[in-house]
Write a protein that holds these residues in place. Structure first.
Motif, PDB file in Angstrom:
ATOM      1  N   VAL A 441       3.496 -19.231  -9.293  1.00  0.00           N
ATOM      2  CA  VAL A 441       4.666 -19.734  -9.993  1.00  0.00           C
ATOM      3  C   VAL A 441       5.888 -18.864  -9.716  1.00  0.00           C
ATOM      4  O   VAL A 441       6.988 -19.360  -9.512  1.00  0.00           O
ATOM      5  CB  VAL A 441       4.389 -19.797 -11.508  1.00  0.00           C
ATOM      6  N   VAL A 442       5.703 -17.545  -9.696  1.00  0.00           N
ATOM      7  CA  VAL A 442       6.866 -16.658  -9.631  1.00  0.00           C
ATOM      8  C   VAL A 442       7.222 -16.220  -8.224  1.00  0.00           C
ATOM      9  O   VAL A 442       8.342 -15.814  -7.950  1.00  0.00           O
ATOM     10  CB  VAL A 442       6.628 -15.420 -10.528  1.00  0.00           C
ATOM     11  N   THR A 443       6.278 -16.261  -7.292  1.00  0.00           N
ATOM     12  CA  THR A 443       6.590 -15.836  -5.918  1.00  0.00           C
ATOM     13  C   THR A 443       5.888 -16.747  -4.924  1.00  0.00           C
ATOM     14  O   THR A 443       4.987 -16.342  -4.206  1.00  0.00           O
ATOM     15  CB  THR A 443       6.142 -14.379  -5.672  1.00  0.00           C
ATOM     16  N   THR A 444       6.321 -17.994  -4.865  1.00  0.00           N
ATOM     17  CA  THR A 444       5.609 -18.973  -4.040  1.00  0.00           C
ATOM     18  C   THR A 444       5.788 -18.723  -2.549  1.00  0.00           C
ATOM     19  O   THR A 444       5.032 -19.273  -1.749  1.00  0.00           O
ATOM     20  CB  THR A 444       6.121 -20.385  -4.359  1.00  0.00           C
ATOM     21  N   HIS A 445       6.764 -17.894  -2.158  1.00  0.00           N
ATOM     22  CA  HIS A 445       6.995 -17.675  -0.732  1.00  0.00           C
ATOM     23  C   HIS A 445       6.132 -16.554  -0.166  1.00  0.00           C
ATOM     24  O   HIS A 445       6.177 -16.286   1.023  1.00  0.00           O
ATOM     25  CB  HIS A 445       8.478 -17.357  -0.495  1.00  0.00           C
ATOM     26  N   HIS A 446       5.379 -15.893  -0.995  1.00  0.00           N
ATOM     27  CA  HIS A 446       4.501 -14.824  -0.510  1.00  0.00           C
ATOM     28  C   HIS A 446       3.095 -15.354  -0.272  1.00  0.00           C
ATOM     29  O   HIS A 446       2.678 -16.331  -0.878  1.00  0.00           O
ATOM     30  CB  HIS A 446       4.424 -13.693  -1.536  1.00  0.00           C
ATOM     31  N   THR A 447       2.372 -14.679   0.556  1.00  0.00           N
ATOM     32  CA  THR A 447       0.958 -15.019   0.702  1.00  0.00           C
ATOM     33  C   THR A 447       0.198 -14.469  -0.491  1.00  0.00           C
ATOM     34  O   THR A 447       0.681 -13.625  -1.231  1.00  0.00           O
ATOM     35  CB  THR A 447       0.374 -14.390   1.979  1.00  0.00           C
ATOM     36  N   LEU A 448      -1.032 -14.972  -0.669  1.00  0.00           N
ATOM     37  CA  LEU A 448      -1.844 -14.515  -1.800  1.00  0.00           C
ATOM     38  C   LEU A 448      -2.053 -13.012  -1.760  1.00  0.00           C
ATOM     39  O   LEU A 448      -1.982 -12.327  -2.781  1.00  0.00           O
ATOM     40  CB  LEU A 448      -3.202 -15.240  -1.785  1.00  0.00           C
ATOM     41  N   GLU A 449      -2.295 -12.474  -0.562  1.00  0.00           N
ATOM     42  CA  GLU A 449      -2.542 -11.035  -0.459  1.00  0.00           C
ATOM     43  C   GLU A 449      -1.298 -10.225  -0.807  1.00  0.00           C
ATOM     44  O   GLU A 449      -1.390  -9.196  -1.490  1.00  0.00           O
ATOM     45  CB  GLU A 449      -3.004 -10.683   0.967  1.00  0.00           C
ATOM     46  N   ASP A 450      -0.128 -10.672  -0.332  1.00  0.00           N
ATOM     47  CA  ASP A 450       1.112  -9.936  -0.586  1.00  0.00           C
ATOM     48  C   ASP A 450       1.447  -9.896  -2.075  1.00  0.00           C
ATOM     49  O   ASP A 450       2.046  -8.937  -2.551  1.00  0.00           O
ATOM     50  CB  ASP A 450       2.284 -10.563   0.173  1.00  0.00           C
ATOM     51  N   ARG A 451       1.113 -10.982  -2.804  1.00  0.00           N
ATOM     52  CA  ARG A 451       1.495 -11.038  -4.203  1.00  0.00           C
ATOM     53  C   ARG A 451       0.359 -10.621  -5.131  1.00  0.00           C
ATOM     54  O   ARG A 451       0.412 -10.875  -6.326  1.00  0.00           O
ATOM     55  CB  ARG A 451       1.984 -12.436  -4.558  1.00  0.00           C
ATOM     56  N   GLY A 452      -0.702 -10.020  -4.567  1.00  0.00           N
ATOM     57  CA  GLY A 452      -1.817  -9.568  -5.383  1.00  0.00           C
ATOM     58  C   GLY A 452      -1.362  -8.593  -6.449  1.00  0.00           C
ATOM     59  O   GLY A 452      -0.573  -7.696  -6.196  1.00  0.00           O
ATOM     60  N   ILE A 453      -1.868  -8.773  -7.634  1.00  0.00           N
ATOM     61  CA  ILE A 453      -1.431  -7.942  -8.753  1.00  0.00           C
ATOM     62  C   ILE A 453      -1.916  -6.502  -8.612  1.00  0.00           C
ATOM     63  O   ILE A 453      -1.220  -5.565  -9.002  1.00  0.00           O
ATOM     64  CB  ILE A 453      -1.893  -8.565 -10.093  1.00  0.00           C
ATOM     65  N   PHE A 454      -3.089  -6.299  -8.023  1.00  0.00           N
ATOM     66  CA  PHE A 454      -3.601  -4.929  -7.912  1.00  0.00           C
ATOM     67  C   PHE A 454      -2.716  -4.053  -7.034  1.00  0.00           C
ATOM     68  O   PHE A 454      -2.357  -2.939  -7.430  1.00  0.00           O
ATOM     69  CB  PHE A 454      -5.040  -4.936  -7.401  1.00  0.00           C
ATOM     70  N   PRO A 455      -2.325  -4.516  -5.828  1.00  0.00           N
ATOM     71  CA  PRO A 455      -1.430  -3.676  -5.029  1.00  0.00           C
ATOM     72  C   PRO A 455      -0.111  -3.366  -5.742  1.00  0.00           C
ATOM     73  O   PRO A 455       0.405  -2.252  -5.645  1.00  0.00           O
ATOM     74  CB  PRO A 455      -1.201  -4.509  -3.760  1.00  0.00           C
ATOM     75  N   HIS A 456       0.405  -4.332  -6.454  1.00  0.00           N
ATOM     76  CA  HIS A 456       1.652  -4.096  -7.185  1.00  0.00           C
ATOM     77  C   HIS A 456       1.472  -3.030  -8.259  1.00  0.00           C
ATOM     78  O   HIS A 456       2.325  -2.143  -8.433  1.00  0.00           O
ATOM     79  CB  HIS A 456       2.142  -5.395  -7.818  1.00  0.00           C
ATOM     80  N   LEU A 457       0.363  -3.096  -8.990  1.00  0.00           N
ATOM     81  CA  LEU A 457       0.120  -2.095 -10.033  1.00  0.00           C
ATOM     82  C   LEU A 457      -0.088  -0.712  -9.433  1.00  0.00           C
ATOM     83  O   LEU A 457       0.342   0.299 -10.007  1.00  0.00           O
ATOM     84  CB  LEU A 457      -1.082  -2.509 -10.884  1.00  0.00           C
ATOM     85  N   ARG A 458      -0.748  -0.659  -8.283  1.00  0.00           N
ATOM     86  CA  ARG A 458      -0.931   0.639  -7.615  1.00  0.00           C
ATOM     87  C   ARG A 458       0.424   1.263  -7.270  1.00  0.00           C
ATOM     88  O   ARG A 458       0.638   2.454  -7.454  1.00  0.00           O
ATOM     89  CB  ARG A 458      -1.755   0.478  -6.338  1.00  0.00           C
ATOM     90  N   ARG A 459       1.303   0.431  -6.733  1.00  0.00           N
ATOM     91  CA  ARG A 459       2.621   0.951  -6.372  1.00  0.00           C
ATOM     92  C   ARG A 459       3.415   1.378  -7.602  1.00  0.00           C
ATOM     93  O   ARG A 459       4.182   2.342  -7.566  1.00  0.00           O
ATOM     94  CB  ARG A 459       3.404  -0.108  -5.591  1.00  0.00           C
ATOM     95  N   GLY A 460       3.238   0.645  -8.689  1.00  0.00           N
ATOM     96  CA  GLY A 460       4.017   0.943  -9.886  1.00  0.00           C
ATOM     97  C   GLY A 460       3.554   2.158 -10.647  1.00  0.00           C
ATOM     98  O   GLY A 460       4.351   2.826 -11.308  1.00  0.00           O
ATOM     99  N   ASP A 461       2.247   2.456 -10.593  1.00  0.00           N
ATOM    100  CA  ASP A 461       1.711   3.606 -11.346  1.00  0.00           C
ATOM    101  C   ASP A 461       0.435   4.059 -10.647  1.00  0.00           C
ATOM    102  O   ASP A 461      -0.627   3.453 -10.810  1.00  0.00           O
ATOM    103  CB  ASP A 461       1.423   3.196 -12.795  1.00  0.00           C
ATOM    104  N   ASP A 462       0.532   5.137  -9.863  1.00  0.00           N
ATOM    105  CA  ASP A 462      -0.630   5.572  -9.085  1.00  0.00           C
ATOM    106  C   ASP A 462      -1.757   6.097  -9.966  1.00  0.00           C
ATOM    107  O   ASP A 462      -2.883   6.275  -9.509  1.00  0.00           O
ATOM    108  CB  ASP A 462      -0.228   6.615  -8.035  1.00  0.00           C
ATOM    109  N   ARG A 463      -1.468   6.343 -11.239  1.00  0.00           N
ATOM    110  CA  ARG A 463      -2.531   6.776 -12.149  1.00  0.00           C
ATOM    111  C   ARG A 463      -3.559   5.676 -12.399  1.00  0.00           C
ATOM    112  O   ARG A 463      -4.660   5.943 -12.902  1.00  0.00           O
ATOM    113  CB  ARG A 463      -1.938   7.233 -13.486  1.00  0.00           C
TER     114      ARG A 463
END
Length: 534
Positions: A441-463
């Motif tokens: 819904v929020v990022t339809t132009h990305h592939t599933l892998e690019d918009r994966g929530i886990f990679p985003h959370l890793r980047r946002g807080d490495d803890r």
């Protein structure tokens, strides 16, 4: 502007074609699996190409476990109200309180007459419907003294015994367009159910005004009448008109209907499985988010207190560990404390096998108690819980499916086919069912892998790294447990005690999946609210 503050729900409007009887049943089952709240069917008893709607609803009720069912709308001239009342109550009792009653005054009078019904003028039809509502409500009112008595112009019931009472307060929704029907809706009904295609610009607002005035004159709160709407359209990459374009456009248009015209139930008229999936996975969550954000950003009086999945605040079951009083889970206006409650792990385990050691699970950073969260952030976190609730519901349906296999009602091959269509069995689920539905819904132009929530959370807080590593490991383990269920279904037909093995495999799946979902919510609800999605 008319926002009555009702929680949003979403439904499907299916054609009961008898050319392929199993297809409409399969669509209804699919609607439940992808998260619809309601499935409805046309009711045209004079149409030989259609299945009988009430027979179909009974069959669908037996094949589903959570979705509500209704005729859209019941053809009253061919269904005597006293008998209809008992049919509705009976199916509501058998289905565990999942039936609502859509009613219409009648149309296609030549066909109705050909089937033995009485042709009525528009005015007569409204009066007959009002009498029928009296009959139906009296039949259901088992606490009143004496028998059912309605000595009307069109319906005469003199002393019939009351009952049975439905399992829940069945809503009576009227398919109304003209002033007399709209006024009756305000006086006597629980919902207004028109079709958008039959309305002209401004009709929703004018209809609401008539319903509201009639409700007040009858001593009712206009908010007691839910506003439902049948909608049709086309999904396309580029917008070409109303409800003709991408899912984001659909969401914006439906959210506007909710906030401006008070519509709180949107029912998609389509027999296309892909349309149903897209509506449930892309449109419904986005509409909920847009409406929740607007409501929460307004006055405190407009705060939402949803009773259905997909809304902003969590609704823990009373008595559950970690449940909070309703006021504690209500999202405040503007930024506030985190109101989304992770689902607690009840600690119940059915299997003696342990796929992992729960004591070795890492934990993430402790939340900042002084931090506040925007309504948009809270909606994102709540959606994780809502999607997990869908997986929990699928697990309950899987248990029911196993029992049907054991009773000989469903063969093992059919059961495997059902399992393979479930969300928990899809290959992509390990990338995050949450991301699969919400991120589209929020990022339809990305592939599933690019918009994966886990990679985003890793980047946002490495803890969060150790927690995310563990969750990914558990995803793979759950995949193996699902394979065990599939093998048990294969072996069921050739092993002497195949039923015991099958039940054991599903018990193990229940243990691992419920434990994992509770852990994931415990660790990710706050980070998702804090870090957002992009």
């Amino acid at each position: 502007m008319s926002d009555y503050g009702h929680p949003l729900t979403f439904g499907a409007f299916l054609t009961p074609s008898n050319a392929e009887p199993g297809r409409v049943v399969g669509l209804a089952v699919l609607a439940e699996q992808v998260g619809f709240d309601l499935v409805t069917f046309q009711d045209h008893p004079y149409q030989p190409a259609f299945l009988d709607t009430w027979t179909l609803m009974s069959f669908v009720a037996a094949r589903t476990g959570t979705v509500r069912l209704a005729a859209n709308v019941t053809n009253l001239p061919l269904r005597p109200p006293a008998v209809l009342a008992r049919a509705v109550a009976s199916l509501d009792l058998l289905s565990g309180g999942r039936v609502e009653l859509g009613l219409g005054a009648g149309a296609f009078w030549e066909a109705i007459e050909a089937m033995g019904g009485r042709r009525l003028s528009p005015g007569q039809g409204v009066r007959a419907l009002a009498e029928a509502i009296d009959v139906i409500r009296q039949v259901w009112d088992v606490d009143a003294r004496g028998g059912v008595r309605v000595d009307g112009e069109f319906h005469r019931v003199v002393g019939a015994k009351r009952g049975p009472a439905p399992a829940h307060d069945v809503g009576i929704w009227l398919g109304a367009y003209k002033p007399r029907m709209l006024a009756l809706t305000g006086r006597r009904a629980d919902g207004w159910l028109p079709s958008l295609g039959y309305l002209q610009p401004g009709d929703l607002g004018r209809g609401n005004a008539i319903i509201d005035d009639a409700a007040r004159e009858a001593g009712r709160d206009p908010g007691d009448v839910r506003r439902l709407l049948n909608v049709t359209g086309r999904f396309a990459a580029v917008g070409r008109g109303p409800l003709d374009g991408p899912a984001e456009q659909w969401a914006e248009e439906l959210a506007d209907l909710a906030l401006s015209d008070g519509v709180s139930t949107f029912i998609l008229g389509s027999d296309d499985p892909e349309d149903l999936r897209r509506f449930a996975a892309e449109v419904a969550p986005a509409v909920r988010e847009l409406v929740a954000a607007e409501r929460a950003g307004g006055t405190a009086a407009a705060a939402v207190t949803p009773a259905t999945p997909g809304a902003v605040e969590a609704q823990p079951t009373p008595g559950d560990a970690g449940a909070q009083p309703p006021d504690a889970t209500r999202a405040p206006a503007g930024a506030g404390s985190l109101a989304v409650a992770p689902t607690p792990d009840d600690g119940v385990r059915r299997s003696a096998i342990r796929v992992w050691d729960e004591t070795t699970r890492p934990t993430g950073p402790a939340p900042d108690p002084a931090r506040t969260y925007r309504p948009h952030d809270q909606a994102g976190a709540q959606h994780l819980v809502d999607v997990h609730d869908g997986l929990r519901a699928e697990l309950a349906r899987l248990y029911d499916l196993v029992e049907q296999v054991g009773a000989g009602l469903v063969d093992a091959g059919t059961a495997r086919s059902h399992v393979n269509t479930m969300t928990i069995r899809q290959n992509k689920w390990t990338l995050g069912t949450y991301c699969e539905s919400y991120c589209r819904v929020v990022t339809t132009h990305h592939t599933l892998e690019d918009r994966g929530i886990f990679p985003h959370l890793r980047r946002g807080d490495d803890r969060l790294g150790p927690v995310l590593d563990r969750l990914e490991q558990e995803h793979h383990a759950i995949h193996d447990v699902l394979e065990r269920v599939d093998r048990a279904l294969v072996a069921f037909v050739s092993v002497a005690d195949g039923m015991a093995e099958l039940r054991a495999a599903v018990d193990l799946l229940s243990d691992t999946l419920l434990s994992h979902l509770a852990y994931e919510e415990r660790e990710l609800v706050e980070p998702i609210a804090r870090l957002g999605l992009n």
